[in-house]
Design an enzyme around this catalytic site. Structure first.
Site, PDB file in Angstrom:
ATOM      1  N   ASN A   1      -0.006   4.384   2.092  1.00  0.00           N
ATOM      2  CA  ASN A   1      -1.002   3.821   1.202  1.00  0.00           C
ATOM      3  C   ASN A   1      -2.383   3.761   1.936  1.00  0.00           C
ATOM      4  OD1 ASN A   1      -2.529   2.590  -0.770  1.00  0.00           O
ATOM      5  ND2 ASN A   1      -1.090   0.790  -0.834  1.00  0.00           N
ATOM      6  N   TRP A   2      -3.055   4.424   1.725  1.00  0.00           N
ATOM      7  CA  TRP A   2      -4.266   4.367   2.467  1.00  0.00           C
ATOM      8  C   TRP A   2      -5.230   3.194   2.240  1.00  0.00           C
ATOM      9  CZ3 TRP A   2      -6.341  10.265   3.280  1.00  0.00           C
ATOM     10  CH2 TRP A   2      -5.240  10.842   4.094  1.00  0.00           C
ATOM     11  N   LYS A   3      -4.993   2.937   0.950  1.00  0.00           N
ATOM     12  CA  LYS A   3      -6.046   1.812   0.273  1.00  0.00           C
ATOM     13  C   LYS A   3      -7.650   2.239   0.121  1.00  0.00           C
ATOM     14  CE  LYS A   3      -2.577  -1.719   1.815  1.00  0.00           C
ATOM     15  NZ  LYS A   3      -2.308  -2.971   1.966  1.00  0.00           N
TER      16      LYS A   3
ATOM     17  N   GLU B   1       7.658  -5.161  -2.401  1.00  0.00           N
ATOM     18  CA  GLU B   1       6.807  -5.172  -1.325  1.00  0.00           C
ATOM     19  C   GLU B   1       6.396  -7.003  -1.083  1.00  0.00           C
ATOM     20  OE1 GLU B   1       4.138  -2.067  -0.036  1.00  0.00           O
ATOM     21  OE2 GLU B   1       3.014  -2.831  -1.719  1.00  0.00           O
TER      22      GLU B   1
ATOM     23  N   HIS C   1       0.525  -2.251  -7.460  1.00  0.00           N
ATOM     24  CA  HIS C   1       0.385  -2.870  -6.023  1.00  0.00           C
ATOM     25  C   HIS C   1      -0.287  -4.423  -6.103  1.00  0.00           C
ATOM     26  CE1 HIS C   1      -0.942  -3.583  -1.824  1.00  0.00           C
ATOM     27  NE2 HIS C   1      -0.239  -2.548  -1.645  1.00  0.00           N
TER      28      HIS C   1
ATOM     29  N   GLU D   1      -2.277  -5.991  -4.653  1.00  0.00           N
ATOM     30  CA  GLU D   1      -3.763  -6.268  -4.339  1.00  0.00           C
ATOM     31  C   GLU D   1      -4.331  -5.699  -5.757  1.00  0.00           C
ATOM     32  OE1 GLU D   1      -4.063  -3.400  -1.165  1.00  0.00           O
ATOM     33  OE2 GLU D   1      -3.120  -5.110   0.202  1.00  0.00           O
TER      34      GLU D   1
ATOM     35  N   SER E   1       4.357  -4.606   6.360  1.00  0.00           N
ATOM     36  CA  SER E   1       4.215  -4.699   7.809  1.00  0.00           C
ATOM     37  C   SER E   1       5.381  -3.724   8.442  1.00  0.00           C
ATOM     38  CB  SER E   1       4.060  -6.114   8.373  1.00  0.00           C
ATOM     39  OG  SER E   1       2.809  -6.443   7.934  1.00  0.00           O
TER      40      SER E   1
ATOM     41  N   GLY F   1       0.307  -6.541   5.316  1.00  0.00           N
ATOM     42  CA  GLY F   1      -0.631  -6.735   6.054  1.00  0.00           C
ATOM     43  C   GLY F   1      -0.924  -7.620   6.958  1.00  0.00           C
TER      44      GLY F   1
HETATM   45  C1  PEP Z   1       0.853  -2.034   1.270  1.00  0.00           C
HETATM   46  O1  PEP Z   1      -0.162  -2.478   1.075  1.00  0.00           O
HETATM   47  O2  PEP Z   1       1.710  -1.320   0.527  1.00  0.00           O
HETATM   48  C2  PEP Z   1       1.551  -2.284   2.557  1.00  0.00           C
HETATM   49  C3  PEP Z   1       2.806  -2.267   2.792  1.00  0.00           C
HETATM   50  O3  PEP Z   1       0.712  -2.696   3.543  1.00  0.00           O
HETATM   51  P1  PEP Z   1       1.070  -2.898   5.072  1.00  0.00           P
HETATM   52  O4  PEP Z   1       1.970  -1.676   5.605  1.00  0.00           O
HETATM   53  O5  PEP Z   1      -0.078  -2.891   5.866  1.00  0.00           O
HETATM   54  O6  PEP Z   1       1.761  -4.296   5.325  1.00  0.00           O
END
Ligand code: PEP
Length: 252
Positions: free
Chosen positions: A9-11, A168, A96, A98, A214, A174
């Site tokens: 997931n590049w966001k 998640e 997600h 976010e 993470s 993050g």
């Molecule tokens: C995500 O936002 O889907 C995610 C898992 O981010 P990260 O791996 O940076 O924690």
């Protein structure tokens, strides 16, 4: 057998040129050494058509990170599920944290998005997970169950085949703070049980449930070694091909 998946997931990262360079690097690395899992990259909308074309004959599938909750029309700035599909993308990430938090996406809005994505032939990576406060109050199971019930448990068993769940925990996204493999396995098993309660044991057994938060090459083998963890949804570590490949290698 359910699918093992590593999805990036590049966001809101990477210009189009940077995204093309990253997708090309990944394509070359994975052509040289075939992965033991399905690999998906989730890119911003503007990358989708170019990256899908670039990866057309590769084993890497492309995903959007969102789509509109309306079919078409006067919704300035929105991108519909049909438009996503027309780029060659196969998946869309929905729910997600976010999007839920910063763009006020409610379970009802997400239900509309899920329905439109499926109706337009996309597969959905549906994200669920609790905040730190909810984890500290031991509400993680109730939160995950409610998020599933609110947006995806109305689907038919046939539609469910196109759903991948990503657990998640928000406190791990993050932050560098990963759920322990035991913590993750416990809730993944619970999520599978919730799916079984609605769709039966066989469909639950065939549902891929990814861990996100993470995840990196150093912790992926332990996480993916758990029976109910079928791979990962990867944010930060999907932005560099060697880091992402390190996670894919956890399935070796
Ligand atoms: C995500 O936002 O889907 C995610 C898992 O981010 P990260 O791996 O940076 O924690």
């Amino acid at each position: 057998m359910r699918k093992k998946i590593v999805a990036g997931n590049w966001k809101m990262n990477k210009t189009l040129q940077e995204g093309v360079a990253l997708a090309t690097e990944l394509k070359d690395i994975l052509a040289a050494e075939k992965p033991n899992c399905e690999v998906i990259i989730g890119t911003p909308f503007i990358h989708l058509a170019t990256v899908s074309e670039l990866l057309k004959d590769s084993i890497i599938a492309v995903s959007a990170e969102n789509c509109a909750d309306k079919e078409s029309g006067a919704y300035t700035g929105e991108v519909s599920a049909a438009m996503v599909k027309s780029t060659g993308a196969e998946y869309v990430i929905l729910g997600h944290s976010e999007r839920r938090e910063y763009y006020n996406e409610t379970p009802e809005i997400l239900k509309e998005k899920v329905d439109l994505a499926l109706a337009n032939g996309l597969k959905v990576i549906f994200c669920i997970g609790e905040s730190l406060e909810q984890r500290e109050a031991n509400q993680q199971e109730a939160v995950c169950k409610a998020e599933l019930a609110g947006s995806v448990f109305h689907l038919t068993p046939e539609q469910w085949k196109n759903i991948v769940i990503a657990y998640e925990p928000i406190w791990a996204i993050g932050t560098g703070k990963t759920a322990t493999a035991e913590q993750a396995e416990e809730i993944h098993a619970f999520i599978r049980k919730c799916v079984a309660d609605v769709y039966g044991a066989q469909i639950a057994d065939e549902t891929s449930i990814l861990y996100g938060g993470s995840c990196k090459a150093s912790n992926a083998p332990e996480l993916f070694g758990k029976p109910d963890i079928d791979g990962g949804l990867i944010g930060g570590a999907s932005l560099k091909a060697p880091d992402f490949k390190g996670i894919i290698d956890a399935w070796k």
